[in-house]
Scaffold this motif. Structure first.
Motif, PDB file in Angstrom:
ATOM      1  N   LEU A   1     -28.091 103.481 -27.457  1.00  0.00           N
ATOM      2  CA  LEU A   1     -28.768 101.891 -28.124  1.00  0.00           C
ATOM      3  C   LEU A   1     -28.729 102.175 -29.552  1.00  0.00           C
ATOM      4  N   ASN A   2     -29.170 103.180 -29.994  1.00  0.00           N
ATOM      5  CA  ASN A   2     -29.398 103.314 -31.705  1.00  0.00           C
ATOM      6  C   ASN A   2     -28.234 103.894 -32.473  1.00  0.00           C
ATOM      7  N   GLY A   3     -27.115 103.813 -31.515  1.00  0.00           N
ATOM      8  CA  GLY A   3     -25.826 104.515 -32.227  1.00  0.00           C
ATOM      9  C   GLY A   3     -24.835 103.280 -32.480  1.00  0.00           C
ATOM     10  N   PRO A   4     -23.553 103.713 -32.921  1.00  0.00           N
ATOM     11  CA  PRO A   4     -22.412 102.751 -32.972  1.00  0.00           C
ATOM     12  C   PRO A   4     -22.114 101.977 -31.833  1.00  0.00           C
ATOM     13  N   LEU A   5     -22.164 102.407 -30.668  1.00  0.00           N
ATOM     14  CA  LEU A   5     -21.808 101.730 -29.606  1.00  0.00           C
ATOM     15  C   LEU A   5     -22.741 100.949 -29.011  1.00  0.00           C
ATOM     16  N   GLY A   6     -24.199 101.140 -29.636  1.00  0.00           N
ATOM     17  CA  GLY A   6     -25.294 100.328 -28.860  1.00  0.00           C
ATOM     18  C   GLY A   6     -25.118  98.578 -29.585  1.00  0.00           C
ATOM     19  N   ARG A   7     -24.176  98.587 -30.488  1.00  0.00           N
ATOM     20  CA  ARG A   7     -23.964  97.171 -30.752  1.00  0.00           C
ATOM     21  C   ARG A   7     -22.904  96.469 -30.128  1.00  0.00           C
TER      22      ARG A   7
ATOM     23  N   ASN B   1     -27.863  95.533 -16.445  1.00  0.00           N
ATOM     24  CA  ASN B   1     -27.950  96.224 -17.849  1.00  0.00           C
ATOM     25  C   ASN B   1     -26.649  95.364 -18.462  1.00  0.00           C
ATOM     26  N   CYS B   2     -25.593  94.760 -17.950  1.00  0.00           N
ATOM     27  CA  CYS B   2     -24.518  94.263 -18.938  1.00  0.00           C
ATOM     28  C   CYS B   2     -24.852  93.231 -19.332  1.00  0.00           C
ATOM     29  N   SER B   3     -24.106  92.592 -20.207  1.00  0.00           N
ATOM     30  CA  SER B   3     -24.237  91.405 -21.205  1.00  0.00           C
ATOM     31  C   SER B   3     -23.736  90.225 -20.226  1.00  0.00           C
ATOM     32  N   LYS B   4     -22.714  90.323 -19.587  1.00  0.00           N
ATOM     33  CA  LYS B   4     -21.923  89.439 -19.068  1.00  0.00           C
ATOM     34  C   LYS B   4     -21.579  89.870 -17.723  1.00  0.00           C
ATOM     35  N   ILE B   5     -21.365  89.218 -16.607  1.00  0.00           N
ATOM     36  CA  ILE B   5     -20.746  89.584 -15.194  1.00  0.00           C
ATOM     37  C   ILE B   5     -19.686  88.688 -15.009  1.00  0.00           C
ATOM     38  N   THR B   6     -18.528  89.181 -14.607  1.00  0.00           N
ATOM     39  CA  THR B   6     -17.223  88.410 -14.045  1.00  0.00           C
ATOM     40  C   THR B   6     -16.959  88.717 -12.653  1.00  0.00           C
ATOM     41  N   THR B   7     -16.379  87.829 -11.913  1.00  0.00           N
ATOM     42  CA  THR B   7     -15.736  88.033 -10.807  1.00  0.00           C
ATOM     43  C   THR B   7     -14.469  87.431 -10.575  1.00  0.00           C
ATOM     44  N   VAL B   8     -13.728  87.757  -9.431  1.00  0.00           N
ATOM     45  CA  VAL B   8     -12.735  87.265  -9.187  1.00  0.00           C
ATOM     46  C   VAL B   8     -12.159  85.910  -8.985  1.00  0.00           C
ATOM     47  N   SER B   9     -12.896  85.010  -8.925  1.00  0.00           N
ATOM     48  CA  SER B   9     -12.799  83.722  -8.655  1.00  0.00           C
ATOM     49  C   SER B   9     -14.394  82.997  -8.824  1.00  0.00           C
ATOM     50  N   PRO B  10     -14.307  81.704  -9.244  1.00  0.00           N
ATOM     51  CA  PRO B  10     -15.480  80.848  -9.300  1.00  0.00           C
ATOM     52  C   PRO B  10     -16.145  80.823  -7.640  1.00  0.00           C
ATOM     53  N   THR B  11     -15.278  80.737  -6.682  1.00  0.00           N
ATOM     54  CA  THR B  11     -15.723  80.820  -5.309  1.00  0.00           C
ATOM     55  C   THR B  11     -16.431  81.942  -4.855  1.00  0.00           C
TER      56      THR B  11
ATOM     57  N   VAL C   1     -25.862 100.872 -18.530  1.00  0.00           N
ATOM     58  CA  VAL C   1     -27.198 101.596 -18.865  1.00  0.00           C
ATOM     59  C   VAL C   1     -27.003 102.794 -20.004  1.00  0.00           C
ATOM     60  N   TYR C   2     -25.942 103.351 -20.189  1.00  0.00           N
ATOM     61  CA  TYR C   2     -25.649 103.818 -21.237  1.00  0.00           C
ATOM     62  C   TYR C   2     -26.007 103.351 -22.676  1.00  0.00           C
ATOM     63  N   LEU C   3     -25.373 102.032 -22.721  1.00  0.00           N
ATOM     64  CA  LEU C   3     -25.403 101.295 -24.026  1.00  0.00           C
ATOM     65  C   LEU C   3     -26.712 100.994 -24.207  1.00  0.00           C
ATOM     66  N   ASN C   4     -27.432 100.769 -23.148  1.00  0.00           N
ATOM     67  CA  ASN C   4     -28.743 100.075 -23.489  1.00  0.00           C
ATOM     68  C   ASN C   4     -30.041 101.304 -23.420  1.00  0.00           C
TER      69      ASN C   4
ATOM     70  N   ALA D   1     -20.977  94.640 -26.901  1.00  0.00           N
ATOM     71  CA  ALA D   1     -21.291  93.914 -25.665  1.00  0.00           C
ATOM     72  C   ALA D   1     -20.882  94.715 -24.507  1.00  0.00           C
ATOM     73  N   SER D   2     -21.168  94.420 -23.304  1.00  0.00           N
ATOM     74  CA  SER D   2     -20.802  94.814 -22.151  1.00  0.00           C
ATOM     75  C   SER D   2     -20.544  93.796 -21.165  1.00  0.00           C
ATOM     76  N   VAL D   3     -19.349  93.996 -20.211  1.00  0.00           N
ATOM     77  CA  VAL D   3     -19.252  93.191 -19.279  1.00  0.00           C
ATOM     78  C   VAL D   3     -18.808  93.927 -17.935  1.00  0.00           C
ATOM     79  N   MET D   4     -19.183  93.759 -16.989  1.00  0.00           N
ATOM     80  CA  MET D   4     -19.117  94.212 -15.712  1.00  0.00           C
ATOM     81  C   MET D   4     -18.157  93.148 -14.586  1.00  0.00           C
ATOM     82  N   THR D   5     -17.139  93.629 -14.213  1.00  0.00           N
ATOM     83  CA  THR D   5     -16.566  92.670 -13.408  1.00  0.00           C
ATOM     84  C   THR D   5     -16.504  93.214 -11.925  1.00  0.00           C
ATOM     85  N   VAL D   6     -16.847  92.159 -11.244  1.00  0.00           N
ATOM     86  CA  VAL D   6     -17.004  92.610  -9.720  1.00  0.00           C
ATOM     87  C   VAL D   6     -15.819  92.119  -8.964  1.00  0.00           C
ATOM     88  N   HIS D   7     -15.152  93.168  -8.559  1.00  0.00           N
ATOM     89  CA  HIS D   7     -13.885  92.989  -7.776  1.00  0.00           C
ATOM     90  C   HIS D   7     -14.171  92.939  -6.051  1.00  0.00           C
ATOM     91  N   ASN D   8     -14.993  93.935  -5.812  1.00  0.00           N
ATOM     92  CA  ASN D   8     -15.580  93.850  -4.467  1.00  0.00           C
ATOM     93  C   ASN D   8     -16.779  94.447  -4.282  1.00  0.00           C
TER      94      ASN D   8
END
Length: 292
Positions: A154-160, A213-223, A147-150, A162-169
């Motif tokens: 957004l218009n600063g160096p970190l705005g460039r 808001n993140c670029s990609k989402i990952t989780t702990v398994s395809p299942t 959310v901060y990145l977006n 990408a962001s990933v969120m991993t869902v563990h639970n």
């Protein structure tokens, strides 16, 4: 590639669940592939400072509402690697022994504690003059990072980045009342209080905001990636995850092959390997004896 990981727990320093194991092993695996991976974690009261850690001379600051809050930065490494981990020392927020909750329930200031972790973790990049290409957040505690990145960044160096969120639970989402007050405390623009961002029936849902808001989402398994898109296991976020399904990837949690190598493990009665499996029978007998 430069990768910053933000996490509330990192093994072996502090561990509540499997998230800590991932943070203790994944950065080392990525480092072995040639990436510059660094971590940010709070310095909890249970963590003993290593004499080899480097204390930074100047304080790191981050704002919550109208207040500018300072913390001390310690630089260490993950054991058995050169992966840098930055510990944020702030006794009021992190000096206690518990990470999320005590016997009485959740800490009443968790919204402030983990908003500060997220904002200070991002500010650390400016402090160091080190700009990552990927910001990788783990679970709800750092859900505000994308959310901060977006917005504010957004218009600063970190705005460039990408962001990933991993869902563990997915069950734990960081839901707090009075969402508008939380947004103001986080110094986010008022427009984040909408259903496809931070708003949660007038309150705030940090994980939901991060997943939108993140670029990609990952989780702990395809299942698990498939399961959390169902009403039975989506915990109210299944429609969001279906909406983001093109950016949702399930990656099976691995193990640290050095940490769990039975040929060198000193915590089992008998070592064994693929060349000599006899130790397995000794270990089984010891386990049977211990459990009666």
């Amino acid at each position: 590639m430069k990768i910053l990981m933000l996490a509330p727990e990192v093994a072996p320093f502090v561990k509540v669940g499997g998230l800590a194991d991932v943070l203790g092993a994944l950065p080392k695996a990525l480092r072995a592939l040639g990436h510059d991976v660094r971590l940010v974690c709070p310095l909890y009261g249970t963590i003993k400072r290593d004499p080899k850690w480097i204390p930074y001379e100047h304080s790191l600051t981050a704002s919550l509402g109208s207040e500018i809050i300072k913390c001390r930065v310690w630089e260490g490494t993950l054991p058995g690697s050169d992966v840098i981990i930055y510990f944020l020392e702030h006794n009021d927020f992190y000096g206690r022994k518990e990470v999320y909750a005590g016997p009485w329930g959740d800490h009443s200031d968790n919204a402030q504690r983990f908003t500060y972790l997220t904002r200070a973790g991002l500010n650390l990049c400016y402090y160091l003059g080190w700009m990552p290409e990927v910001i990788h957040g783990h679970d709800w505690t750092v859900g505000l990072a994308p959310v901060y990145l977006n917005t504010t960044d957004l218009n600063g160096p970190l705005g460039r980045a990408a962001s990933v969120m991993t869902v563990h639970n997915l069950q734990h989402q960081g839901v707090f009342p009075e969402g508008a007050k939380l947004a103001a405390m986080a110094r986010l623009p008022a427009n984040v209080m909408r259903p496809d961002c931070l708003d949660h029936f007038g309150g705030a849902n940090l994980l939901k905001a991060g997943l939108y808001n993140c670029s990609k989402i990952t989780t702990v398994s395809p299942t698990y990636a498939a399961e959390i898109q169902t009403a039975e296991q989506g915990w109210g976020l299944e429609n969001l995850l279906k909406f983001r399904s093109a950016d949702l990837v399930g990656i099976i949690n691995g193990i640290d092959e050095e940490e769990w190598d039975p040929s060198t493990d000193t915590r089992i009665p008998a070592k064994f390997s693929t060349k000599d499996l006899s130790g397995k029978a000794v270990n089984k007998a010891a386990l049977q004896k211990a459990l009666g």
